[in-house]
Design a protein around this motif. Structure first.
Motif, mmCIF file in Angstrom:
data_model
loop_
_atom_site.group_PDB
_atom_site.id
_atom_site.type_symbol
_atom_site.label_atom_id
_atom_site.label_comp_id
_atom_site.label_asym_id
_atom_site.label_seq_id
_atom_site.Cartn_x
_atom_site.Cartn_y
_atom_site.Cartn_z
ATOM 1 N N ILE A 28 5.003 4.970 3.003
ATOM 2 C CA ILE A 28 4.333 6.165 3.516
ATOM 3 C C ILE A 28 4.919 7.344 2.759
ATOM 4 N N TYR A 29 4.044 8.097 2.160
ATOM 5 C CA TYR A 29 4.480 9.153 1.252
ATOM 6 C C TYR A 29 3.924 10.496 1.719
ATOM 7 N N ILE A 30 4.874 11.404 2.022
ATOM 8 C CA ILE A 30 4.450 12.729 2.477
ATOM 9 C C ILE A 30 4.750 13.732 1.386
ATOM 10 N N SER A 31 3.766 14.560 1.066
ATOM 11 C CA SER A 31 4.007 15.572 0.051
ATOM 12 C C SER A 31 2.994 16.688 0.190
ATOM 13 N N HIS A 32 3.395 17.866 -0.248
ATOM 14 C CA HIS A 32 2.437 18.965 -0.314
ATOM 15 C C HIS A 32 1.883 19.137 -1.723
ATOM 16 N N LYS A 33 2.329 18.277 -2.633
ATOM 17 C CA LYS A 33 1.843 18.378 -4.006
ATOM 18 C C LYS A 33 0.689 17.402 -4.181
ATOM 19 N N ILE A 34 -0.508 17.968 -4.087
ATOM 20 C CA ILE A 34 -1.691 17.111 -4.028
ATOM 21 C C ILE A 34 -1.854 16.256 -5.282
ATOM 22 N N VAL A 39 6.149 23.915 1.215
ATOM 23 C CA VAL A 39 5.095 24.713 1.833
ATOM 24 C C VAL A 39 3.738 24.068 1.561
ATOM 25 N N ASP A 40 2.868 24.065 2.561
ATOM 26 C CA ASP A 40 1.583 23.378 2.370
ATOM 27 C C ASP A 40 0.636 24.183 1.473
ATOM 28 N N VAL A 41 -0.403 23.522 0.986
ATOM 29 C CA VAL A 41 -1.299 24.160 0.018
ATOM 30 C C VAL A 41 -1.853 25.480 0.486
ATOM 31 N N GLY A 42 -2.263 25.466 1.762
ATOM 32 C CA GLY A 42 -2.841 26.695 2.295
ATOM 33 C C GLY A 42 -1.816 27.808 2.299
ATOM 34 N N ALA A 43 -0.648 27.474 2.807
ATOM 35 C CA ALA A 43 0.410 28.472 2.921
ATOM 36 C C ALA A 43 0.888 28.922 1.546
ATOM 37 N N LYS A 44 0.850 27.998 0.579
ATOM 38 C CA LYS A 44 1.238 28.366 -0.777
ATOM 39 C C LYS A 44 0.378 29.515 -1.265
ATOM 40 N N VAL A 45 -0.916 29.349 -1.080
ATOM 41 C CA VAL A 45 -1.823 30.395 -1.525
ATOM 42 C C VAL A 45 -1.518 31.693 -0.790
ATOM 43 N N GLU A 46 -1.200 31.550 0.494
ATOM 44 C CA GLU A 46 -0.840 32.743 1.259
ATOM 45 C C GLU A 46 0.391 33.414 0.642
ATOM 46 N N GLY A 57 9.059 23.285 8.024
ATOM 47 C CA GLY A 57 9.686 23.824 6.827
ATOM 48 C C GLY A 57 8.932 24.998 6.215
ATOM 49 N N GLY A 58 7.638 24.882 6.155
ATOM 50 C CA GLY A 58 6.837 25.930 5.548
ATOM 51 C C GLY A 58 6.955 27.228 6.328
ATOM 52 N N ASN A 59 6.978 27.083 7.632
ATOM 53 C CA ASN A 59 7.081 28.280 8.453
ATOM 54 C C ASN A 59 8.469 28.907 8.373
ATOM 55 N N GLN A 60 9.463 28.060 8.185
ATOM 56 C CA GLN A 60 10.806 28.604 7.968
ATOM 57 C C GLN A 60 10.821 29.433 6.684
ATOM 58 N N GLU A 107 0.842 -1.204 0.000
ATOM 59 C CA GLU A 107 0.000 0.000 0.000
ATOM 60 C C GLU A 107 0.873 1.248 0.000
ATOM 61 N N VAL A 108 0.412 2.256 -0.728
ATOM 62 C CA VAL A 108 1.055 3.560 -0.624
ATOM 63 C C VAL A 108 0.108 4.465 0.141
ATOM 64 N N LEU A 109 0.559 4.832 1.346
ATOM 65 C CA LEU A 109 -0.265 5.682 2.185
ATOM 66 C C LEU A 109 0.279 7.097 2.104
ATOM 67 N N ALA A 110 -0.568 8.032 1.728
ATOM 68 C CA ALA A 110 -0.121 9.419 1.715
ATOM 69 C C ALA A 110 -0.453 10.048 3.052
ATOM 70 N N LEU A 111 0.528 10.732 3.604
ATOM 71 C CA LEU A 111 0.307 11.423 4.864
ATOM 72 C C LEU A 111 0.243 12.904 4.535
ATOM 73 N N LEU A 112 -0.920 13.482 4.764
ATOM 74 C CA LEU A 112 -1.100 14.892 4.400
ATOM 75 C C LEU A 112 -1.337 15.744 5.625
ATOM 76 N N GLY A 113 -1.074 17.004 5.452
ATOM 77 C CA GLY A 113 -1.336 17.943 6.542
ATOM 78 C C GLY A 113 -0.575 19.222 6.310
ATOM 79 N N GLU A 114 -1.020 20.254 6.987
ATOM 80 C CA GLU A 114 -0.366 21.548 6.839
ATOM 81 C C GLU A 114 1.049 21.500 7.391
ATOM 82 N N ASN A 115 1.790 22.557 7.142
ATOM 83 C CA ASN A 115 3.104 22.686 7.765
ATOM 84 C C ASN A 115 2.928 22.674 9.283
ATOM 85 N N GLY A 116 3.744 21.874 9.908
ATOM 86 C CA GLY A 116 3.684 21.820 11.369
ATOM 87 C C GLY A 116 2.578 20.931 11.901
ATOM 88 N N ALA A 117 1.921 20.170 11.006
ATOM 89 C CA ALA A 117 0.841 19.290 11.453
ATOM 90 C C ALA A 117 1.380 18.117 12.265
#
Ligand code: ATP
Ligand code: ATP
Ligand code: MG
Ligand code: MG
Lengths: 289, 317, 493, 317
Positions: free
Chosen positions: C194-200, C425-432, C397-400, C29-39
């Motif tokens: 387990i795959y972490i990414s901010h690229k949805i 940077v997470d999706v939300g922060a990207k837009v910011e 990282g995003g906050n840095q 299985e490939v599990l994506a772990l998503l969440g904002e920066n600092g989640a």
């Protein structure tokens, strides 16, 4: 007392100028006025007799001394004057010279092994004893004494301490503190300051060299304590001046200049094939006001 | 606008204390000594310790600047000797004390500056650059003074090392002054920030527009200056400038800085820690003398105590 | 079940990074772990990797509880982690990095270099990395190569569980494709990933299931086949994102800077372009196209030949210091090496380039003014940190990244060069960040955006320049640009 | 994937040469000396230089290991003194030379190990840990030998420092041996890789599962071992173990390592460079003696030459 040692070799000096031999001097350290003066004695005499002179400084390191001897032997010297860092550790250096048939003269400190033609020295143990006896006499055989020691493990510190302790062994002099100040004036000052804090009663201070004695003097003067006798060792210019000013009670003069110049004289004798004695003592002198 | 956690103004005092954990070692050492020797905790001995410590502390102040940038200065002892010899020679020849002292300080700063230029312009590792300066300046001192101490420095010169302001020895006042100035520079000025920045990440510092070479040159000049200052006080206290003055001073100064919690890698540390580090060393030397620990054992004990002092506050990191 | 983490909690001073988090992973299985920066994603993985110890919770491997107390132990359990921060040894060669800790030994304890060399080359070429000298130190290569080396290292361990914490962060699309093929293979071999990414969009390409974290808590898990981008974003940030690439259309102003015949032997060739105030100019290209070097050159960090005309006057930019004084600033792509002062706090890092503004007549830095200014930016950019006095190393990282953006915004620049501004940077922060870029643009600042993310370049830039091999190979307006045209120029067909 | 610059397969020989740029300094120095002194380039003087250099080179081998991990070892001089005192005392009391020497080496390694444990387990900065060991071991030597050199070590013991194998002095052979073993460990074994890894990026090394504490402990033990080895050779050469042996040895050893191009920050460096560094120092000392440069000027000249040697290959970085 300081008799005229200078007399020993003066007569034959002038006419031998053209010999133009080469003398090597390996000296324990040149960071100490005593040995600087010794070197000056050698230099003056060598110039006078027309010898070429090579001086190497061992920086108080036996292994550096050995390297220096190796290097100086590379240069084809005729006589090696050596002022050992340590009597025992110099033996192999002496043997190196022996192997190359270069005659060896030891100055100030002896070599415990190897073939040494002449040893010219005033005895550190005797000097320490002299200082001890002076203090006994000044304190009428009773009192509290502080000793400032040189760099732990060096032969000067050992021998001077040994002589001093032998002298006071049978008196009522009590050594209330004995602390190392590494032959250094600044350390002499701060160690003495600390001892002054710890000891309410001090009658005399024996310092294993003048540098420490001068530092200790500063500490005592600043503390405004009276009646503390300070005795140094080496009779450097500064110390002799302090004795004359009545600040330093005494210092032991080993006459390094004489040791140095006699070294060259005996080297000269050896080169001219004269017979030389095994040991030429240079008198110690108690310098007091 | 959402903040997961409220922004807490940090309690600088508490923070400070955390950073100065080495104070525990100092206090413990002092406590033990005051039990062992009734003389330790006397007013006069404490001033004595402070005055003795001042010599190392002043050098260590400059060393802190250097180490904060990630450098090291091995030449302090030799710079100390050379600049005090220059100053002493002037004083000896009846130049006014103020001029002599000033000249000595300038010479020290210039030698330090030279270190800085060698490091920054020549791209030489600080260890090598200052090692070379260490032997060069020592050699120059020996040549200059012909291996003899320069003595007889006159009354004006005498004051700086031996005088008092009220009850307080002048060297102690100078030390406090140096510490305060250093504290101010390091924590309140731009230059201070830049020093930390260079030590923390030099390439980042460069890319944030900091003239890193200038900063690095500066800290060596400061270190040369404080070394000279200490040298002049030593000469004044001894009424003499021996050519061997300050040999080994670099180790004591670096030890004070590192004991005080400043990292040799740079970027992190505190001037107050340096003072505590210097005090640990000073108190230790004083205590060993007061207790009359025999000379062979002294070195052993010294090592053990330093270790314990550090272990006390380094168990975690 | 391959892996089961139950009730994991972890606190750092001032932060509850993980609060009773569960995570399950099956074989193949490939599990994506998503969440904002600092989640808390990286923190959870570091617990799995034995880097951090957990405060609470249990870890089961194939239904057996295990204790992981060190990275070594994690490796022994077959857990391989590609950490978010590169954990490479810059002075060691590529092959040594790949095999570190698992060198093959022949007689006399001697390392079998030949084996290591050929095997490294093999693994790297499997990842699509060819023409690389594996005997050279890692520091001689770009971050992207470093990232591939790191991936190669974990692959060569042959573990059962492979964690990839933002592996494509520094990769371009081509390399990413290769990586996805590899992941597919691993999955077929029955490994758990387990795959972490901010690229949805990546999630939809490779993941089977998504686990979402927010503020250190589980938000939920969904099958990829049963969800869509908007829902995922909703889960992550707790609200809907209207426009993922907001762009303000406006007339550009005067020419601020013009680059003429810029040349650095072997790196840049014959570069000519202009930047206007109020313009966002994008730079696209493959890894090593020379964009970063170009930016650094304009920032005064490189020696160059050619002419730069700034605000109508020819200038010679010799140092970053000079560039900053003129109003040209550069946000680096390599935060860790080239921007952050890790031992220091947020405040120190934020104001280091603008200390002049806070200096009082006595030469003192006015802490009050400094803090006020910094607090303003913390709010404006929504930087998440417990306080201004938190060490930056503890920020996500995003906050840095936002912190660094604040550092440069404070200098009130005229030209702002952003190198990979939304990396990590997470999706939300990207837009910011895009919104911030738009605001700055409206204030008349000329902005250069270097990015390897094509959608970003296409979405927010007014004009796009494409580079290949140190040369400019194409230029498009926002309206003309398409993915295909840009790719064509990037590979210089 | 395409790379703008053709990737050159590196020529290891050429690479090696680049890394050993310090050899330029050495060659230039030697060239100048052979012009200035006809004695310099004689067969006997070259062996003489080699034998003298061996003492520092052996210590520097261990120091290279420590510095590669980003550490430093100030205690080598004292460890040297202590372990040579132990060995000398055994030899003096007619224990067989082999046993005495072995015991000395083990003692040195154990003291080094202690350094390592203090650094890794106690989390004490290497500078402080080894500074403490420096004074502790020196004190222990003084106590053990009661401040007296231990003399009269017998013929078996004499050989190791003074003997020849064919034409070559045994200390030179030992040095070459130590260099080869170090070269092998550092460049051909896992341990070597881990040493570089720890110095290059300690936390990354930890993440890859390397037992960084073990590696760090090991390097200090190696450094203690080589210091003891050098100490035993010195004792044999002097036929005596003075309690002050090796004072200041740390600076020479560190200087050799850094002159050889190893970075004090760790992670980067070469054992061959260390040998060249030690040779530069050795040749320099020898040359200054042969040229009869007066002692005060020697220090000055030494500093200048070291600087020039470094500047020769540091203009870029
Ligand atoms: N070593 C640490 N010390 C203190 N706080 C930390 C530490 N590591 C992480 N944190 C904090 O824990 C929280 C979770 O961080 P983590 O790195 O796990 O986030 P993330 O989900 O990986 O974010 P990103 O997507 O930006 O990588 C953040 O608030 C971060 O500041
Ligand atoms: N100082 C330098 N000297 C010579 N070549 C260099 C130098 N710095 C970088 N290069 C090379 O120049 C090329 C351009 O690198 P650059 O980092 O600018 O690319 P980029 O387009 O920004 O790619 P990325 O997406 O990796 O950031 C690379 O091949 C790099 O190896
Ligand atoms: Mg993360
Ligand atoms: Mg780039």
């Amino acid at each position: 007392g300081g008799q005229s040692n200078e007399g020993n070799g003066e007569s034959e000096a002038p006419e031998q100028t053209q010999t133009k031999g080469k003398i090597g001097l390996v000296i324990s350290t040149l960071n100490n006025p005593f040995f600087v003066t010794l070197r000056e004695g050698v230099e003056t005499k060598a110039a006078e007799l027309g010898y070429e002179l090579v001086v190497l400084d061992s920086q108080d390191e036996s292994s550096k001394e050995l390297s220096n001897v190796e290097d100086v032997l590379q240069q084809g010297i005729d006589v090696l004057l050596i002022n050992p860092v340590d009597s025992d550790a110099v033996a192999n250096a002496v043997k190196l010279a022996n192997d190359k048939n270069v005659p060896v003269v030891t100055l100030d400190r002896s070599a415990s092994d190897g073939d040494v033609k002449v040893h010219i020295a005033s005895d550190n143990v005797a000097g320490g004893k002299m200082a001890g006896e002076f203090i006994i006499q000044q304190l009428n055989g009773k009192g509290k004494v502080v000793q400032l020691q040189g760099i732990p493990g060096t032969s000067a510190a050992r021998d001077r301490g040994k002589g001093f302790e032998e002298a006071i062994k049978d008196s009522d002099i009590e050594v209330i503190a004995s602390q190392p100040a590494d032959f250094d004036r600044q350390k002499g000052l701060s160690v003495m300051e600390n001892i002054l804090q710890a000891q309410p009663e001090i009658d005399a201070v024996f310092c294993q060299n003048d540098e420490m004695a001068l530092g200790a003097l500063q500490a005592i003067e600043a503390s405004e304590r009276e009646g503390i006798l300070v005795v140094g060792f080496d009779a450097t210019d500064d110390a002799v001046k302090a004795v004359e000013e009545g600040k330093l009670a005494a210092t032991i003069a080993q006459m390094p200049e004489v040791i140095g110049s006699m070294g060259v004289e005996y080297a000269h004798k050896i080169m001219s094939g004269e017979n030389v004695p095994e040991y030429v003592p240079v008198d110690l002198r108690l310098v007091t006001k | 606008m959402n903040h997961p956690n409220p922004i807490v103004r940090n309690n600088t005092l508490h923070n400070m204390f955390l950073k100065l954990r080495s104070i525990i070692g100092l206090l413990l050492l002092s406590a033990i000594l005051s039990v062992l020797s009734p003389r330790f905790l006397t007013y006069s001995n404490l001033f004595n310790v402070l005055r003795q410590t001042s010599l190392n502390a002043i050098i260590a102040v400059g060393m802190t600047f250097v180490i904060l940038t990630g450098g090291i200065d091995l030449s302090v002892g030799s710079i100390l000797a050379f600049s005090s010899a220059i100053a002493a020679n002037m004083a000896h020849n009846n130049t006014s004390a103020a001029v002599a002292i000033l000249t000595g300080l300038v010479v020290g700063a210039l030698l330090g500056l030279t270190n800085g230029l060698i490091v920054t312009q020549g791209n030489v590792p600080p260890f090598i650059a200052t090692l070379a300066m260490m032997t060069m300046a020592r050699g120059a001192t020996l040549v200059y003074s012909n291996g003899q101490p320069i003595t007889g420095l006159g009354d004006g010169f005498y004051l700086i090392g031996n005088g008092y302001l009220g009850q307080i020895p002048i060297p102690v006042i100078i030390t406090i002054g140096a510490l305060l100035v250093a504290y101010y520079i390091l924590s309140q000025t731009r230059t201070g920030r830049y020093i930390y920045a260079v030590g923390s990440n030099e390439s980042a510092a460069k890319l944030t527009g900091i003239n890193t070479k200038l900063v690095k040159t500066l800290v060596y000049a400061i270190s040369g200056f404080t070394a000279a200052l200490s040298g002049i006080i030593i000469a004044s206290r001894l009424n003499s400038a021996p050519p061997t003055a300050g040999s080994g001073a670099e180790l004591d100064a670096i030890a004070a800085v590192v004991l005080g919690g400043t990292s040799l890698a740079g970027g992190e540390g505190h001037i107050a820690g340096t003072f505590i580090g210097a005090l640990i060393i000073g108190v230790l030397n004083n205590g060993l003398n007061l207790l009359n620990v025999s000379s062979y054992y002294q070195q052993f004990v010294k090592g053990v105590v330093i270790l314990i002092a550090v272990l006390l506050d380094r168990r975690k990191s | 079940m391959l892996l089961n983490m139950r009730g994991i909690s972890k606190s750092f001073p001032g932060v509850k990074a993980l609060d009773n988090v569960d995570l399950e992973l099956n074989e193949g299985e490939v599990l994506a772990l998503l969440g904002e920066n600092g989640a808390g994603k990286s923190t959870l993985m570091k617990i799995l990797g034995g880097v951090y110890s957990r405060d609470q919770g249990q870890i089961f491997l194939r239904d057996e509880e295990i204790q992981i107390n060190s990275p070594r132990q994690a490796l022994e359990y077959g857990i391989g982690i590609i950490h978010q921060e590169l954990s490479l040894l810059p002075h060691l060669s590529i092959m040594e990095n790949i095999f570190l800790g698992r060198e093959k030994i022949s007689i006399l304890n001697r390392i079998d270099w030949n084996y290591m060399k050929s095997r490294s080359e093999e693994i790297l070429s499997y990842l699509g990395v060819k023409n690389i000298d594996v005997t050279k130190p890692v520091k001689d290569y770009s971050v992207a190569v470093g990232q591939m080396v790191e991936i190669a290292r974990v692959l060569s361990m042959d573990g059962n569980i492979i964690v990839m914490d933002e592996p494509t962060d520094t990769l371009t699309s081509q390399e990413t494709e290769f990586l996805f093929n590899v992941i597919q293979t691993l999955k077929n071999e029955g490994k758990g990933i387990i795959y972490i990414s901010h690229k949805i969009e990546e999630i939809f390409k490779i993941a089977d299931r998504v686990e979402v974290l927010r503020d250190g808590k589980n938000i939920g898990t969904v099958k990829v086949s049963e969800t869509n981008t908007d829902d995922l974003i909703q889960m992550m940030v707790g609200r809907k994102l209207e426009d993922k690439f907001p762009r303000v259309c406006m007339e550009t102003g005067e020419k601020i800077i013009e680059i003429m015949n810029l040349h650095i032997p072997g790196v840049l060739e014959d570069i000519n372009f202009q930047l206007y105030s109020g313009e966002v100019l994008g730079f696209s290209g493959l890894v090593g196209a020379g964009r970063t070097e170009l930016a650094k050159t304009i920032f005064g960090a490189n020696r160059y030949s050619g002419e730069i005309i700034f605000e109508g006057k020819p200038v010679k930019i010799k140092s970053p210091q000079q560039a900053i004084e003129m109003g040209i600033v550069y946000l680096t792509e390599d935060r860790k090496q080239e921007a952050l002062f890790f031992e220091h706090d947020v405040l120190f890092n934020m104001t280091i380039s603008t200390l002049n503004d806070f200096v009082t007549a006595t030469g003192r830095i006015s802490k009050n003014r400094e803090v006020r200014e910094a607090d303003g930016y913390i709010e404006k950019l929504n930087i998440r940190t417990p306080s201004l006095y938190e060490r930056v190393i503890n920020l996500s990282g995003g906050n840095q990244q936002k912190l660094l953006l604040a550092r440069w915004m404070m200098t009130k620049p005229k030209v702002l060069i952003l190198d990979e501004p939304t990396r990590g940077v997470d999706v939300g922060a990207k837009v910011e960040i895009y919104n911030i870029i738009n605001q700055l643009k409206q204030r008349g600042i000329g902005i250069i955006v270097i990015s390897s993310e094509l959608p970003e370049i296409l979405g927010i830039c007014d004009r796009i320049i494409v580079m290949h091999n140190g040369r400019i190979t194409g230029e498009f307006t926002h309206e003309e640009a398409t993915q295909e045209k840009i790719m064509k120029c990037a590979v210089n067909l």
